[in-house]
Enzyme design. Sequence first.
Site, PDB file in Angstrom:
ATOM      1  N   CYS A 173      -5.125   4.851  -4.761  1.00  0.00           N
ATOM      2  CA  CYS A 173      -4.442   3.574  -4.507  1.00  0.00           C
ATOM      3  C   CYS A 173      -3.036   3.687  -5.077  1.00  0.00           C
ATOM      4  CB  CYS A 173      -5.190   2.409  -5.144  1.00  0.00           C
ATOM      5  SG  CYS A 173      -4.346   0.806  -4.941  1.00  0.00           S
ATOM      6  N   ASN A 220       1.359  -7.082  -5.438  1.00  0.00           N
ATOM      7  CA  ASN A 220      -0.053  -7.474  -5.407  1.00  0.00           C
ATOM      8  C   ASN A 220      -0.595  -7.399  -6.829  1.00  0.00           C
ATOM      9  OD1 ASN A 220       0.099  -4.692  -5.555  1.00  0.00           O
ATOM     10  ND2 ASN A 220      -1.361  -4.271  -3.945  1.00  0.00           N
ATOM     11  N   CYS A 231       0.867  -1.183   0.000  1.00  0.00           N
ATOM     12  CA  CYS A 231       0.000   0.000   0.000  1.00  0.00           C
ATOM     13  C   CYS A 231       0.898   1.225   0.000  1.00  0.00           C
ATOM     14  CB  CYS A 231      -0.927   0.006   1.211  1.00  0.00           C
ATOM     15  SG  CYS A 231      -1.986   1.479   1.304  1.00  0.00           S
TER      16      CYS A 231
END
Length: 294
Positions: free
Chosen positions: A224, A163, A76
């Site tokens: 994001c 990811n 993140c």
Amino acid sequence: MASTAPFAKMNGIGNEIIVADMRGRADQVTAAAALALNGDAATRFDQIMAIHDARTPGTAYYVDILNSDGTSAQACGNGMRCVVQALAAETGQKTFTFETRAGILNAREHADGTISVDMGMPHFGWQEIPLAEEFRDTRMIELQIGPIDAPVLHSPSAVSMGNPHAIFWVDRDVWSYELERFGPLLENHPIFPERANITIAQVTSPESMIIRTWERGAGLTKACGSAACASVVAAARTRRTGRSVNLLTPGGGTLHVEWLDNDHVILTGAAEWEFSGSFDPSTGTWARDTESAA
């Protein structure tokens, strides 16, 4: 309240973040605590960044990341900027090396207050992303939403930033697509055995684009960071942009992503503190600090 841990409610360009200080503790933030915190309007979040004591020599801290649905996340970028701002304010230090599920990340706070995070190197192999079936070229994979002869979204690029990400390229305004409707379907599509982050991207120039993202485990978010990185890498691979791009996010903020010649991807942007408090990592019961009360 049982043994509590300090936390800060922050945001990274609109990405709602809780930075939890778990240093000196052996316990973890539980999925139940994450669900409880996300169920309260005051502490609703996209990711929890739980700072733990270092596990690996040469790193300052281990950062465990949880999504708002209680599942674990590998990366993140916006959350890491919040972690850096919180630690820099506490320690006066400007550079940090962290360990995460995605690997080792280096980060720096600049004189203007913006923060850069080295998000590592992208991966393009179908098994690395991962995808459920073989694609020799992941710059475009076979996936669509809508009728076969008139798909609404189709042929995304796939990439891993630690990811899995799928980026759908569109010519129209990104707001004209029902991402809240299509996002859950695409996130959980069988082609993604570990689910995926779904981004709609509109390139506006060789140095700029607009993105909207449905985050795996969090849903629609205002920003994001890993999706911004994945979008720039995918755009450069498909010759839509160069390797240094500004991205406008739904939260109204701008992120800068640069894909360096050494293959590392650098994410730069701001972070903002909202309030601080303490919480029970087991249950999510929390209280706001008196000095930060509204």
